[in-house]
Design an enzyme around this catalytic site. Structure first.
Site, PDB file in Angstrom:
ATOM      1  N   GLU A  83      52.176  57.324  31.282  1.00 10.97           N
ATOM      2  CA  GLU A  83      52.012  58.383  32.090  1.00 10.97           C
ATOM      3  C   GLU A  83      52.648  58.626  33.464  1.00 10.97           C
ATOM      4  OE1 GLU A  83      47.377  57.550  31.237  1.00 10.97           O
ATOM      5  OE2 GLU A  83      47.784  57.565  33.237  1.00 10.97           O
ATOM      6  N   CYS A  96      54.549  59.176  41.008  1.00  8.69           N
ATOM      7  CA  CYS A  96      54.117  57.912  40.790  1.00  8.69           C
ATOM      8  C   CYS A  96      54.758  57.615  39.280  1.00  8.69           C
ATOM      9  CB  CYS A  96      52.859  57.484  41.031  1.00  8.69           C
ATOM     10  SG  CYS A  96      52.124  55.986  40.304  1.00  8.69           S
ATOM     11  N   CYS A 103      50.067  47.242  30.533  1.00 14.31           N
ATOM     12  CA  CYS A 103      50.265  46.238  31.603  1.00 14.31           C
ATOM     13  C   CYS A 103      49.713  44.742  31.108  1.00 14.31           C
ATOM     14  CB  CYS A 103      49.806  46.731  32.897  1.00 14.31           C
ATOM     15  SG  CYS A 103      50.138  45.699  34.325  1.00 14.31           S
ATOM     16  N   CYS A 107      44.408  43.805  35.458  1.00 15.02           N
ATOM     17  CA  CYS A 107      43.692  43.807  36.428  1.00 15.02           C
ATOM     18  C   CYS A 107      42.134  44.231  35.964  1.00 15.02           C
ATOM     19  CB  CYS A 107      44.126  44.792  37.610  1.00 15.02           C
ATOM     20  SG  CYS A 107      45.718  44.009  38.359  1.00 15.02           S
ATOM     21  N   CYS A 110      41.118  48.271  36.445  1.00 13.89           N
ATOM     22  CA  CYS A 110      42.208  49.084  36.049  1.00 13.89           C
ATOM     23  C   CYS A 110      42.240  49.465  34.570  1.00 13.89           C
ATOM     24  CB  CYS A 110      43.708  48.524  36.265  1.00 13.89           C
ATOM     25  SG  CYS A 110      45.151  49.385  36.004  1.00 13.89           S
ATOM     26  N   GLY A 153      51.801  49.596  34.368  1.00 13.53           N
ATOM     27  CA  GLY A 153      52.829  48.440  34.416  1.00 13.53           C
ATOM     28  C   GLY A 153      53.009  47.733  35.650  1.00 13.53           C
ATOM     29  N   GLU A 154      53.520  46.452  35.773  1.00 11.74           N
ATOM     30  CA  GLU A 154      53.697  45.786  36.811  1.00 11.74           C
ATOM     31  C   GLU A 154      55.500  45.699  36.782  1.00 11.74           C
ATOM     32  OE1 GLU A 154      52.554  43.527  39.444  1.00 11.74           O
ATOM     33  OE2 GLU A 154      54.916  43.423  39.539  1.00 11.74           O
ATOM     34  N   SER A 185      55.711  48.719  43.973  1.00 15.03           N
ATOM     35  CA  SER A 185      54.379  48.059  44.368  1.00 15.03           C
ATOM     36  C   SER A 185      54.164  46.902  43.320  1.00 15.03           C
ATOM     37  CB  SER A 185      53.107  49.114  43.832  1.00 15.03           C
ATOM     38  OG  SER A 185      51.761  48.379  44.114  1.00 15.03           O
ATOM     39  N   SER A 209      49.743  44.553  45.931  1.00 14.61           N
ATOM     40  CA  SER A 209      48.389  44.990  45.866  1.00 14.61           C
ATOM     41  C   SER A 209      47.682  43.357  45.798  1.00 14.61           C
ATOM     42  CB  SER A 209      48.161  45.264  44.288  1.00 14.61           C
ATOM     43  OG  SER A 209      48.978  46.611  44.077  1.00 14.61           O
ATOM     44  N   LEU A 210      47.075  43.262  47.039  1.00 18.70           N
ATOM     45  CA  LEU A 210      46.563  41.974  47.337  1.00 18.70           C
ATOM     46  C   LEU A 210      44.861  42.117  46.801  1.00 18.70           C
ATOM     47  CD1 LEU A 210      47.257  39.395  48.496  1.00 18.70           C
ATOM     48  CD2 LEU A 210      46.178  40.127  50.719  1.00 18.70           C
ATOM     49  N   HIS A 211      44.358  43.200  47.273  1.00 15.75           N
ATOM     50  CA  HIS A 211      42.978  43.325  46.652  1.00 15.75           C
ATOM     51  C   HIS A 211      41.787  42.358  46.968  1.00 15.75           C
ATOM     52  CE1 HIS A 211      44.839  46.707  44.572  1.00 15.75           C
ATOM     53  NE2 HIS A 211      45.250  45.871  43.552  1.00 15.75           N
ATOM     54  N   ASN A 285      39.394  54.620  41.747  1.00 14.22           N
ATOM     55  CA  ASN A 285      39.251  55.663  40.955  1.00 14.22           C
ATOM     56  C   ASN A 285      38.301  55.090  39.572  1.00 14.22           C
ATOM     57  OD1 ASN A 285      39.855  58.306  40.699  1.00 14.22           O
ATOM     58  ND2 ASN A 285      41.976  57.934  40.628  1.00 14.22           N
ATOM     59  N   CYS A 328      44.585  55.657  36.893  1.00 17.58           N
ATOM     60  CA  CYS A 328      45.979  55.076  36.134  1.00 17.58           C
ATOM     61  C   CYS A 328      45.623  54.682  34.762  1.00 17.58           C
ATOM     62  CB  CYS A 328      46.696  53.968  36.937  1.00 17.58           C
ATOM     63  SG  CYS A 328      47.930  53.081  36.326  1.00 17.58           S
TER      64      CYS A 328
HETATM   65  S1  SF4 Z   1      46.655  47.659  38.744  1.00 16.75           S
HETATM   66 FE1  SF4 Z   1      48.859  47.729  37.933  1.00 16.75          FE
HETATM   67  S2  SF4 Z   1      49.155  45.394  37.755  1.00 16.75           S
HETATM   68 FE2  SF4 Z   1      46.921  45.750  37.618  1.00 16.75          FE
HETATM   69  S3  SF4 Z   1      46.703  46.093  35.177  1.00 16.75           S
HETATM   70 FE3  SF4 Z   1      46.773  48.179  36.362  1.00 16.75          FE
HETATM   71  S4  SF4 Z   1      48.845  48.687  36.199  1.00 16.75           S
HETATM   72 FE4  SF4 Z   1      48.982  46.511  35.817  1.00 16.75          FE
END
Ligand code: SF4
Length: 344
Positions: A83, A96, A103, A107, A110, A153-154, A185, A209-211, A285, A328
């Site tokens: 996407e 974006c 990924c 996370c 996500c 993805g990372e 990011s 992305s600390l979170h 989201n 995402c």
């Molecule tokens: S937030 Fe980003 S790094 Fe974490 S699983 Fe989703 S796409 Fe991957």
């Protein structure tokens, strides 16, 4: 067949004037076929056609949101899906882009993480998202001035391909983006942050992305073993800032009852003391099947107020595309085998 977009502009297969013409067709005008490149000799077009693939995507779904953002779902040559999101903010057009199918960071909040890892995208598959989205919006690719590597993805785990993609994006003969308008990011890959610091000619911006400011919470929501401890991440962030002098954005997805306690805001302010940073609070989201909910407006405001009172530079990002269910990875996740190839 080789993807033309995988090449650095300086390595394009024509020389001088002809190369500039080819680059302009690809990146300036977003030509969809070699045939459309009418000022190139017919024999050259034919040779290019026989050697290179120009468009790696097939568009399979577009979801338009009331706020103007548009989510594009593409099928790649191997049948996998990914996407990109177009966000036509008032003063700037932003895209974006994804760097992977799925990924490996997984996370917990996500939708992409729930897919698992499919494969890395090539540089051309990353850059090609700009061209494909521009084509879908009927605008010239160079009208898209802002780009964030924040899709599926990372990026730091697909480092070399992402860096080549960034160099193509910034190249004046290609998309000519400003390095100040390109942001990478990462979920916190310390070795990647250090490598990026050393790419001093590149100069793109960094978001982490600390979170969560405490290990226990962070490990709960970012369980992958590939991610470093908070201490390692902060050490890499300080090194990055020492070398580049650039401000770092700290992304913080607000998860109800998980990372939105005021003691965590205190701890976050403490953790970031001395680092020139901007904290971006992001309401989660939501997506079907997720175990998490977004923090309430009141809690986000209280978290914001505390950070501001501690002298932090902080903002709340309003997620775009919420009405389209556009978290995402959500479009791809709802399709069977999206990350393993062979999907419709
Ligand atoms: S937030 Fe980003 S790094 Fe974490 S699983 Fe989703 S796409 Fe991957």
């Amino acid at each position: 067949m080789e993807l033309l977009l995988d090449l650095h502009p300086d390595a394009y297969p024509l020389e001088g004037f002809r190369r500039r013409q080819l680059l302009d067709w690809v990146y300036g005008q977003g030509a969809g076929t070699f045939d459309a490149m009418t000022n190139l000799p017919a024999a050259t077009r034919q040779e290019l056609e026989q050697t290179y693939l120009l468009n790696p995507f097939k568009l399979i779904e577009t979801v338009r949101s009331a706020d103007g953002s548009v989510k594009y779902l593409f099928t790649l040559q191997d049948g996998r899906q990914m996407e990109a999101v177009y966000m036509p903010y008032l003063d700037r057009k932003t895209i974006c882009v994804s760097t992977m199918v799925g990924c490996p960071a997984r996370c917990a909040f996500c939708a992409t993480g729930a897919m698992g890892f499919g494969r890395n995208l090539t540089p051309g598959e990353i850059v090609g998202q700009v061209l494909a989205v521009a084509g879908g919006e009927d605008i010239a690719p160079r009208e898209i001035r802002n780009l964030v590597f924040m899709g599926m993805g990372e990026a730091m785990l697909n480092y070399d391909n992402t860096m080549l993609a960034a160099r193509i994006l910034l190249h004046p003969g290609a998309l000519g983006m400003s390095k100040r308008r390109v942001t990478l990011s990462t979920v916190g890959i310390a070795r990647g942050i250090k490598r990026l610091a050393a790419e001093d000619d590149l100069g793109i911006k960094l978001a982490i992305s600390l979170h969560a400011p405490d290990e226990e919470t962070r490990k709960r929501i970012i369980p992958t073993g590939q991610v470093n401890s908070i201490e390692e991440i902060m050490s890499a962030a300080r090194e990055y800032q020492d070398v580049t002098g650039r401000r770092i954005t700290m992304e913080y997805t607000m998860l109800r009852g998980i990372n939105d306690h005021l003691w965590q805001a205190e701890l976050l302010a403490e953790l970031l003391r001395g680092l020139v940073s901007h904290v971006n609070l992001i309401p989660m989201n939501p997506w079907p099947g997720s175990d998490f909910e977004s923090s309430t407006e009141e809690q986000i405001q209280a978290f914001y107020d505390l950070l501001e009172a501690r002298g932090m530079d902080v903002s709340v990002r309003r997620s775009r595309g919420r009405d389209a269910g556009a978290a995402c990875g959500q479009l791809a996740l709802k399709r069977p085998n999206a990350h393993s190839g062979g999907a419709a």
